[in-house]
Structures are given as structure tokens and as C-alpha cells.
Motif scaffolding. Structure first.
Motif, mmCIF file in Angstrom:
data_model
loop_
_atom_site.group_PDB
_atom_site.id
_atom_site.type_symbol
_atom_site.label_atom_id
_atom_site.label_comp_id
_atom_site.label_asym_id
_atom_site.label_seq_id
_atom_site.Cartn_x
_atom_site.Cartn_y
_atom_site.Cartn_z
ATOM 1 N N PRO A 45 0.810 -1.227 0.000
ATOM 2 C CA PRO A 45 0.000 0.000 0.000
ATOM 3 C C PRO A 45 0.841 1.274 0.000
ATOM 4 N N GLN A 46 2.047 1.206 0.556
ATOM 5 C CA GLN A 46 2.933 2.364 0.563
ATOM 6 C C GLN A 46 3.790 2.440 -0.699
ATOM 7 N N ARG A 47 3.724 1.402 -1.528
ATOM 8 C CA ARG A 47 4.620 1.341 -2.682
ATOM 9 C C ARG A 47 3.897 1.246 -4.015
ATOM 10 N N PHE A 48 2.753 0.570 -4.045
ATOM 11 C CA PHE A 48 2.015 0.380 -5.286
ATOM 12 C C PHE A 48 0.782 1.278 -5.263
ATOM 13 N N THR A 49 0.635 2.085 -6.275
ATOM 14 C CA THR A 49 -0.491 3.016 -6.328
ATOM 15 C C THR A 49 -1.841 2.315 -6.221
ATOM 16 N N PRO A 50 -2.110 1.197 -6.913
ATOM 17 C CA PRO A 50 -3.455 0.608 -6.844
ATOM 18 C C PRO A 50 -3.770 -0.099 -5.527
ATOM 19 N N THR A 51 -2.752 -0.496 -4.747
ATOM 20 C CA THR A 51 -2.984 -1.329 -3.568
ATOM 21 C C THR A 51 -3.406 -0.479 -2.384
ATOM 22 N N VAL A 52 -4.558 -0.810 -1.808
ATOM 23 C CA VAL A 52 -5.101 -0.071 -0.672
ATOM 24 C C VAL A 52 -4.665 -0.688 0.648
ATOM 25 N N HIS A 53 -4.786 -2.011 0.763
ATOM 26 C CA HIS A 53 -4.467 -2.667 2.031
ATOM 27 C C HIS A 53 -4.134 -4.127 1.760
ATOM 28 N N VAL A 54 -3.196 -4.668 2.546
ATOM 29 C CA VAL A 54 -2.821 -6.079 2.450
ATOM 30 C C VAL A 54 -2.757 -6.650 3.858
ATOM 31 N N ARG A 55 -3.442 -7.783 4.043
ATOM 32 C CA ARG A 55 -3.354 -8.506 5.318
ATOM 33 C C ARG A 55 -2.713 -9.860 5.070
#
Length: 320
Positions: free
Chosen positions: A33-43
Motif C-alpha cells: 500500500p505504501q509502494r504500489f499506487t493501486p494497492t489499498v491494504h494487504v493482510r
């Protein structure tokens, strides 16, 4: 009914950085989420010696999608394979592989493979998936290329910083959490929010356009965010997909924790400054340190105001 056809896509880029550095960026999915523009959240829901199960929320063609993927990591060969175990329609199946190769002349080549199928193989859905896969793949490869080629160790990165604000509240956990979740009510509850447009395309996912003002009579700015709500954990995570000019990245988290003697309500922020905008916003000669202080005061001020009003609201309900 026959199985839907499988479609294949390949995207690649050459990066002026070592294969080890590129692999590290691909492997560290929780930081996406801090590196890829499309990614909002990863669990990360499960992890093994060289495997992991991830729940990923990301934007695709302007929509918010989420899915569960199983990944196998191979640091020796610098490959990461993935397979979606629970897909988000119109995707019926999706798997692929990240491949990082060392180039003989220096640098590395990053290739991203996708194999995918659409529900019922509908042509319109195949077109939608192809467009989303192409856009997100190109964006992610560009993000990795920029990060790898401009790599700085975290302790020396003066553009990226995090901070938290806290408030102690004596009220019911649900009341505080509902105040933070019900952002549609913020224009009537938070003086610094002048307008809010809120949509909830799926359970727990919110897309919001918010107009806020900086201080009393301050300038207004518009941000667009995606929020993911976890009611059982009393947590809301978010990412601004449209940020103010001084920020290149803004992710955050609201949490409500019962300490036994009260509720600890926390607002956490991670921000990357937009270095190119610092002179225009703060004047020629302004430094990243000055920009960090400016953003910390502005963002933290709004967070502190929200926390204080959540406390006032919840404690008044608790006393009634």
C-alpha cells in the motif's frame, strides 16, 4: 457449460538496480500500500517457510476489489508465484508469477505474468479484466522501478514518516467505532469537514471524497480515499487515492482498544512527501524537515480534532 478460456498477459521492465533489491520489493507484500499506487491494504493471513496467504484490497478500473491469494516465494531463483483462491467478480480465476533476472550488463529485468479467466467467459468482462490487469501491472512495474532505482534506507529517507495521535475515552467501544465509521455524518459533526461524498460498494469498503479546511477559515482541499472497515477488530484502514499537493502518499489507520481503564483511540498516519511540491507550497529553500512539520501539524491537527469530538460525542451518549 465449458470452463472459461484462460487469457495470458506479460508485462516487463528493465531496472537499474540489483535483482536482490527488486525481489525484496516484490516479496514484501504487506508494504505494497505504501509502494504500489493501486494497492489499498494487504493482510497477511497465513505464513509458512516460503509461502503466505494474503487478503488484498486494490483499485481496478476505478472500482475497489478484494481477493485472497496464496503466494510461493523462491528467493534463490528470485521468483514469486501467486494464485487467487477467492476471486472478486468478474474474475473467475487468476494466477501468475513475478520473475526477476540479473542482466549481464548490470541491473535487472522484472517480468510479471498473469493467467486469468472471466466468469462465464463474457467478452465485456474479459475486456474489463484485461484493461485492469494491464493498467495495474504497468503501474506496479513503474512503482517498483522508481523505488528500486532511487532506493534509500528507511532511516535515511527524509520524505517518508509516520506518526500517531491518541485520545482516552470513557464510553462504549461500539459508540466510538461507529463515530469513526459513519463518515457520512462528519460534515455535521466535524467543523473541519465541509463536504463528504460516501459510497459503500461492498461490505466493509468505503469510497469517500472529502473536502476539509485547514484551521479556522483556512484553505479547503479535496481528498479521495478508500477505507476498509473491520468492525470485529474496531479498526479502519485507509489510503488516500487523491492526495493534497504536498503528499505523494498517505495511508492511515483508526483503532479503538479497550485498555481495561478506558478506550485508547488512535489515529495513525504514514506519509510520503512530494519533494517537487515543497517549494511551491512552502517557498523556495524550504526543506523536507520543514515540510514534515507543516504536514504533521495540519494532518495531526485534524486528527486531534476528530479524536476530541469522538470523545465528546461518545461520552455524552454514555452519560445519557
Amino acid at each position: 457449460m465449458p470452463a472459461p478460456r484462460t487469457h495470458h498477459a506479460v508485462h516487463d521492465t528493465v531496472i537499474d538496480a540489483s535483482a536482490e533489491r527488486v525481489y525484496a520489493l516484490v516479496a514484501d507484500a504487506v508494504s505494497w500500500p505504501q509502494r504500489f499506487t493501486p494497492t489499498v491494504h494487504v493482510r497477511r493471513e497465513e505464513t509458512g517457510t516460503q509461502s503466505e496467504r494474503l487478503h488484498i484490497w486494490a483499485t481496478a478500473n476505478g472500482e475497489v476489489k478484494h481477493w485472497t491469494s496464496h503466494r510461493t516465494l523462491d528467493p534463490e531463483r528470485r521468483r514469486v508465484t501467486f494464485r487467487q483462491e477467492i476471486c472478486s467478480p468478474p474474475v473467475a480465476a487468476m494466477d501468475g508469477e513475478w520473475v526477476i533476472e540479473e542482466l549481464s550488463g548490470g541491473g535487472s529485468k522484472l517480468t510479471l505474468h498473469h493467467d486469468y479467466a472471466a466468469v462465464d467467459d463474457l467478452p465485456a468482462d474479459v475486456t474489463w479484466i484485461t484493461a485492469a490487469t494491464d493498467h495495474n501491472s504497468r503501474t506496479e512495474l513503474a512503482n517498483i522501478k522508481t523505488l528500486a532505482e532511487s532506493w534509500r534506507e528507511p532511516e535515511s529517507d527524509d520524505l517518508l514518516f509516520s506518526f500517531e495521535d491518541h485520545e482516552t475515552v470513557h464510553a462504549r467501544t461500539e459508540t466510538v467505532y461507529d463515530f469513526l465509521r459513519d463518515a457520512a455524518q462528519w460534515p455535521t459533526r466535524l467543523p473541519h469537514v465541509s463536504r463528504m461524498e460516501l459510497a459503500e460498494p461492498s461490505d466493509g469498503v468505503q469510497q469517500m471524497t472529502m473536502v476539509t479546511r485547514a484551521g479556522s477559515g483556512g484553505a479547503e482541499h479535496t481528498t479521495e480515499s478508500v477505507r476498509v472497515c473491520f468492525p470485529a477488530e474496531r479498526t479502519i484502514v485507509y489510503k488516500q487515492v487523491t492526495t493534497p499537493p504536498l503528499m505523494a502518499l498517505h495511508t492511515g489507520r483508526w483503532t479503538v482498544t479497550d485498555t481495561g481503564t478506558g478506550l485508547r483511540v488512535t489515529s495513525q498516519h504514514t506519509i510520503r512527501l512530494n519533494a517537487a511540491a515543497i517549494p511551491a507550497v512552502l517557498g523556495e529553500g524550504a526543506t523536507p524537515a520543514q515540510a514534515r512539520r507543516y504536514v504533521r501539524e495540519a494532518v495531526g491537527g485534524n486528527s486531534a480534532a476528530t479524536l476530541a469530538l469522538a470523545k465528546e460525542f461518545a461520552e455524552a451518549r454514555h452519560a445519557a
